[in-house]
Design a protein around this motif. Structure first.
Motif, PDB file in Angstrom:
ATOM      1  N   ASP A  80       0.778  -1.231   0.000  1.00 22.30           N
ATOM      2  CA  ASP A  80       0.000   0.000   0.000  1.00 22.30           C
ATOM      3  C   ASP A  80       0.814   1.289   0.000  1.00 22.30           C
ATOM      4  O   ASP A  80       0.240   2.379   0.102  1.00 22.30           O
ATOM      5  CB  ASP A  80      -0.971   0.006   1.179  1.00 22.30           C
ATOM      6  N   ARG A  83       1.954   4.379  -5.334  1.00 18.38           N
ATOM      7  CA  ARG A  83       1.055   5.447  -5.749  1.00 18.38           C
ATOM      8  C   ARG A  83       0.884   5.412  -7.269  1.00 18.38           C
ATOM      9  O   ARG A  83       1.823   5.142  -8.010  1.00 18.38           O
ATOM     10  CB  ARG A  83       1.593   6.823  -5.317  1.00 18.38           C
ATOM     11  N   THR A 196      -8.862  10.034  -8.245  1.00 16.85           N
ATOM     12  CA  THR A 196      -8.237   9.521  -7.020  1.00 16.85           C
ATOM     13  C   THR A 196      -8.726   8.104  -6.762  1.00 16.85           C
ATOM     14  O   THR A 196      -9.923   7.820  -6.893  1.00 16.85           O
ATOM     15  CB  THR A 196      -8.583  10.413  -5.816  1.00 16.85           C
ATOM     16  N   LEU A 198      -8.853   4.916  -3.993  1.00 17.25           N
ATOM     17  CA  LEU A 198      -8.712   4.559  -2.586  1.00 17.25           C
ATOM     18  C   LEU A 198      -9.408   3.234  -2.308  1.00 17.25           C
ATOM     19  O   LEU A 198     -10.155   2.710  -3.143  1.00 17.25           O
ATOM     20  CB  LEU A 198      -9.260   5.669  -1.690  1.00 17.25           C
ATOM     21  N   ILE A 249      -7.088  14.544  -5.186  1.00 16.97           N
ATOM     22  CA  ILE A 249      -6.942  14.313  -3.751  1.00 16.97           C
ATOM     23  C   ILE A 249      -6.681  15.611  -2.979  1.00 16.97           C
ATOM     24  O   ILE A 249      -6.929  15.688  -1.775  1.00 16.97           O
ATOM     25  CB  ILE A 249      -5.824  13.294  -3.480  1.00 16.97           C
ATOM     26  N   LEU A 258     -12.276  12.513   2.981  1.00 17.17           N
ATOM     27  CA  LEU A 258     -11.334  11.527   3.516  1.00 17.17           C
ATOM     28  C   LEU A 258     -11.293  11.581   5.038  1.00 17.17           C
ATOM     29  O   LEU A 258     -11.225  10.541   5.703  1.00 17.17           O
ATOM     30  CB  LEU A 258      -9.939  11.766   2.937  1.00 17.17           C
ATOM     31  N   LYS A 269      -7.145   3.333   2.828  1.00 20.34           N
ATOM     32  CA  LYS A 269      -5.868   3.490   2.128  1.00 20.34           C
ATOM     33  C   LYS A 269      -6.095   4.299   0.859  1.00 20.34           C
ATOM     34  O   LYS A 269      -7.012   4.017   0.089  1.00 20.34           O
ATOM     35  CB  LYS A 269      -5.276   2.121   1.770  1.00 20.34           C
ATOM     36  N   THR A 270      -5.258   5.302   0.637  1.00 20.13           N
ATOM     37  CA  THR A 270      -5.330   6.092  -0.586  1.00 20.13           C
ATOM     38  C   THR A 270      -4.098   5.824  -1.436  1.00 20.13           C
ATOM     39  O   THR A 270      -2.995   5.679  -0.915  1.00 20.13           O
ATOM     40  CB  THR A 270      -5.421   7.591  -0.269  1.00 20.13           C
TER      41      THR A 270
END
Length: 289
Positions: A80, A83, A196, A198, A249, A258, A269-270
């Protein structure tokens, strides 16, 4: 400066086509040199970037016919700290490759499970007698054709040309609009992006538990372009939820949403924001054989 990019190999896979297109675009935009490194599985390609073996990796995440590529989602949840940098969408066109004298003689068909699923109707109509055998990639499937003259593979036209194997049929896709979305992954967040991604798990499996996070997105007028569930692997009926937002984001709405999500999720988790690269720009680069 030279960047390394991991992809699902061997040469000739659709992911390699996406990787070459992305490299061409990146070199044109940044003047950085990019080298490609093939890996035998999507998991290994992603892990190579997560461990610093490569700077970037490119992986399929969603197909217009078969939906999400689950190994990509599961691996992102596990690794995680990665990105998303960019997204690109490429058309997929399957061909039927075999050294058999006639399609009716084919008794085995190899391909990646996603490709087999995308051509179910064609397979049932043209080779109903054949046993379907999953392979790690559409190109790896071609390696089995040397062993059995009556075996076939569903692959790309480019792969058939690379390995000098005959194409018996084209246009295998069950639906004309067959395309796959790929993500470019790295260890550092992208500087900007209008989408985004997530994921979250829920604290309880109870009525309304999922509704609460979804109401937060609606409250701040954030559109969800995609939501997909995957098992947590802890117990039957326990799920993770992966969500694509049509919002960056860094926007106030996303940041506020968020913060509120932390009150009704177990784990959140993003994976950062990203932009889509226009297909016209990707097509301007040449793919070398």
């Amino acid at each position: 400066m030279t960047l390394s990019l991991a992809y699902l190999g061997p040469r000739g896979t659709y992911t390699e086509t996406a990787a070459v297109a992305y490299c061409t675009w990146l070199q044109r935009k940044t003047s950085k040199s990019v080298t490609l490194q093939a890996y035998p599985s999507i998991f290994q390609a992603i892990k190579a970037t997560a461990t610093g073996e490569t700077v970037l990796s490119i992986v399929p995440v969603e197909n217009s016919i078969e939906g999400g590529v689950t190994v990509t989602l599961d691996t992102l949840w596990q690794l995680d700290h990665l990105r998303i940098q960019h997204a690109l969408v490429l058309p997929i066109a399957h061909v039927f490759v075999s050294q058999a004298q006639d399609i009716s003689a084919v008794d085995l068909v190899y391909s990646h499970p996603q490709a087999l699923a995308q051509c179910q109707q064609w397979i049932e109509k043209n080779v109903p007698q054949a046993k379907l055998v999953p392979a790690s990639s559409t190109t790896e499937a071609l390696q089995h054709l040397r062993e059995n003259p009556n075996a076939a593979a569903i692959s790309s036209e480019r792969a058939a040309e690379l390995y000098q194997l005959p194409i018996l049929a084209e246009g295998l896709n069950d639906y004309a609009d067959n395309c796959t979305k790929f993500w470019v992954l790295g260890l550092t967040p992208a500087k900007s992006g209008g989408h985004t991604f997530l994921a979250f798990s829920l604290p309880v499996n109870a009525p309304g538990a999922l509704l609460k996070p979804l109401q937060i997105f609606a409250k701040y007028s954030i559109n969800l372009s995609r939501i997909e569930s995957r098992p947590t692997k802890r117990s039957l009926g326990d799920y993770l939820f992966f969500v694509d937002l049509e919002a960056g984001i860094t926007t106030d709405a996303t940041q506020t949403a968020l913060n509120e999500l932390t009150t009704c999720t177990e784990t959140l988790k993003t994976f950062g924001s990203y932009t889509f690269l226009p297909l016209e720009e990707l097509r301007s680069g040449q793919i070398e054989s």
